[in-house]
Scaffold this active site. Structure first.
Site, PDB file in Angstrom:
ATOM      1  N   ARG A  92       8.987 -21.455  -0.204  1.00  0.00           N
ATOM      2  CA  ARG A  92       8.314 -19.979  -0.203  1.00  0.00           C
ATOM      3  C   ARG A  92       9.164 -19.121  -0.977  1.00  0.00           C
ATOM      4  O   ARG A  92       8.739 -17.906  -1.345  1.00  0.00           O
ATOM      5  CB  ARG A  92       8.059 -19.668   1.428  1.00  0.00           C
ATOM      6  CG  ARG A  92       7.249 -20.157   2.087  1.00  0.00           C
ATOM      7  CD  ARG A  92       7.229 -19.942   3.470  1.00  0.00           C
ATOM      8  NE  ARG A  92       8.375 -20.604   3.933  1.00  0.00           N
ATOM      9  CZ  ARG A  92       8.881 -20.861   5.360  1.00  0.00           C
ATOM     10  NH1 ARG A  92       7.990 -20.588   6.366  1.00  0.00           N
ATOM     11  NH2 ARG A  92       9.853 -21.513   5.581  1.00  0.00           N
TER      12      ARG A  92
ATOM     13  N   HIS B 266       1.623 -25.513   5.560  1.00  0.00           N
ATOM     14  CA  HIS B 266       1.866 -26.987   5.451  1.00  0.00           C
ATOM     15  C   HIS B 266       0.544 -27.761   4.924  1.00  0.00           C
ATOM     16  O   HIS B 266       0.848 -28.967   4.392  1.00  0.00           O
ATOM     17  CB  HIS B 266       1.983 -27.537   6.757  1.00  0.00           C
ATOM     18  CG  HIS B 266       3.303 -26.761   7.510  1.00  0.00           C
ATOM     19  ND1 HIS B 266       3.393 -26.151   8.712  1.00  0.00           N
ATOM     20  CD2 HIS B 266       4.555 -26.719   7.167  1.00  0.00           C
ATOM     21  CE1 HIS B 266       4.539 -25.974   9.181  1.00  0.00           C
ATOM     22  NE2 HIS B 266       5.366 -26.218   8.156  1.00  0.00           N
TER      23      HIS B 266
ATOM     24  N   SER C 239       6.038 -21.224  10.827  1.00  0.00           N
ATOM     25  CA  SER C 239       5.663 -21.690  12.266  1.00  0.00           C
ATOM     26  C   SER C 239       6.162 -20.698  13.218  1.00  0.00           C
ATOM     27  O   SER C 239       5.580 -20.211  14.188  1.00  0.00           O
ATOM     28  CB  SER C 239       6.138 -23.003  12.455  1.00  0.00           C
ATOM     29  OG  SER C 239       5.335 -23.957  11.588  1.00  0.00           O
TER      30      SER C 239
ATOM     31  N   LYS D 216      15.843 -25.554  16.277  1.00  0.00           N
ATOM     32  CA  LYS D 216      14.838 -24.722  16.523  1.00  0.00           C
ATOM     33  C   LYS D 216      14.072 -25.009  18.192  1.00  0.00           C
ATOM     34  O   LYS D 216      14.264 -26.117  18.397  1.00  0.00           O
ATOM     35  CB  LYS D 216      13.853 -25.001  15.554  1.00  0.00           C
ATOM     36  CG  LYS D 216      14.088 -24.455  14.362  1.00  0.00           C
ATOM     37  CD  LYS D 216      12.961 -24.790  13.200  1.00  0.00           C
ATOM     38  CE  LYS D 216      13.211 -24.474  11.732  1.00  0.00           C
ATOM     39  NZ  LYS D 216      12.110 -25.027  10.896  1.00  0.00           N
TER      40      LYS D 216
HETATM   41  O1  PNS Z   1      10.521 -28.099  10.083  1.00  0.00           O
HETATM   42  P1  PNS Z   1      12.130 -28.320   9.519  1.00  0.00           P
HETATM   43  O2  PNS Z   1      12.922 -27.429  10.528  1.00  0.00           O
HETATM   44  O3  PNS Z   1      12.148 -27.772   8.123  1.00  0.00           O
HETATM   45  O4  PNS Z   1      12.239 -29.767   9.708  1.00  0.00           O
HETATM   46  C1  PNS Z   1      13.495 -30.260   9.533  1.00  0.00           C
HETATM   47  C2  PNS Z   1      13.613 -31.684   9.547  1.00  0.00           C
HETATM   48  C3  PNS Z   1      13.169 -32.148  10.890  1.00  0.00           C
HETATM   49  C4  PNS Z   1      12.824 -32.358   8.476  1.00  0.00           C
HETATM   50  C5  PNS Z   1      15.119 -32.120   9.137  1.00  0.00           C
HETATM   51  O5  PNS Z   1      15.851 -31.343  10.168  1.00  0.00           O
HETATM   52  C6  PNS Z   1      15.424 -33.334   9.165  1.00  0.00           C
HETATM   53  O6  PNS Z   1      15.043 -34.221   8.190  1.00  0.00           O
HETATM   54  N1  PNS Z   1      15.874 -34.132  10.324  1.00  0.00           N
HETATM   55  C7  PNS Z   1      16.302 -35.585  10.351  1.00  0.00           C
HETATM   56  C8  PNS Z   1      17.709 -35.655  10.610  1.00  0.00           C
HETATM   57  C9  PNS Z   1      18.473 -35.867   9.247  1.00  0.00           C
HETATM   58  O7  PNS Z   1      17.899 -36.758   8.608  1.00  0.00           O
HETATM   59  N2  PNS Z   1      19.259 -34.896   8.887  1.00  0.00           N
HETATM   60  C10 PNS Z   1      20.088 -34.769   7.819  1.00  0.00           C
HETATM   61  C11 PNS Z   1      19.170 -34.190   6.826  1.00  0.00           C
HETATM   62  S1  PNS Z   1      20.315 -34.041   5.213  1.00  0.00           S
END
Ligand code: PNS
Length: 158
Positions: A92, A19, A129, A43
């Site tokens: 990745r 990150h 993570s 998660k």
């Molecule tokens: O670390 P991650 O799991 O890749 O994080 C994912 C995260 C929190 C960035 C993603 O789930 C997110 O953007 N959540 C906010 C809710 C949202 O906008 N959902 C629609 C995504 S198209």
């Protein structure tokens, strides 16, 4: 002058050196980077949102042009409020692409928010993570994969 502000969103539970590398490279490419700490309900979380924010602030908070914020709700809504023009995420490999592609298209569909995918430095291509937590739980050595403050936090928590 137009300021290009981008967001690096994630759950960061906890932040890894993968990150940190993506945030550093985004900061070199764009004027401002907001690292946005959210929660992925699919998660399970080891650290609270406040702990994850604190660990991020202590690792990337000093990089020029970078700030760290929490967010909830839809990413596109938060980005519109913050004047963010694009999402930057590390990639990745193909599995990450399959995960990111529908979200990128959905965000573009909702508000036109674009996504920039940066190939991960090969040094960190195996680092996540989730794996870091699994290895740390089992007593394995993750000291080369996370910032020192995260290592301390993992030791204290596990
Ligand atoms: O670390 P991650 O799991 O890749 O994080 C994912 C995260 C929190 C960035 C993603 O789930 C997110 O953007 N959540 C906010 C809710 C949202 O906008 N959902 C629609 C995504 S198209």
């Amino acid at each position: 002058m137009t300021v290009v502000r981008v967001v690096c969103p994630g759950s960061f539970d906890p932040v890894t050196l993968g990150h940190v590398d993506v945030v550093r490279r985004a900061a070199a490419l764009f004027d401002e980077v907001v690292v946005a700490v959210g929660t992925n309900p699919s998660k399970s979380q080891l650290f609270t949102p406040d702990e994850r924010l604190d660990l991020l602030r202590r690792t990337v908070g000093e990089i020029d042009g970078v700030r760290v914020e929490g967010f909830s709700g839809l990413l596109v809504t938060w980005c519109a409020e913050q004047g963010v023009t694009a999402v930057v995420k590390g990639l990745r490999g193909a599995k990450d692409y399959d995960y990111e592609e529908p979200m990128a298209h959905m965000n573009a569909h909702l508000t036109g928010l674009d996504t920039v995918l940066l190939p991960t430095d090969p040094r960190w291509s195996f680092v996540s993570s989730s794996l870091v937590k699994e290895v740390a739980r089992g007593g394995g050595d993750v000291s080369a994969l996370v910032p020192p403050v995260v290592l301390d936090a993992l030791r204290a928590r596990l």
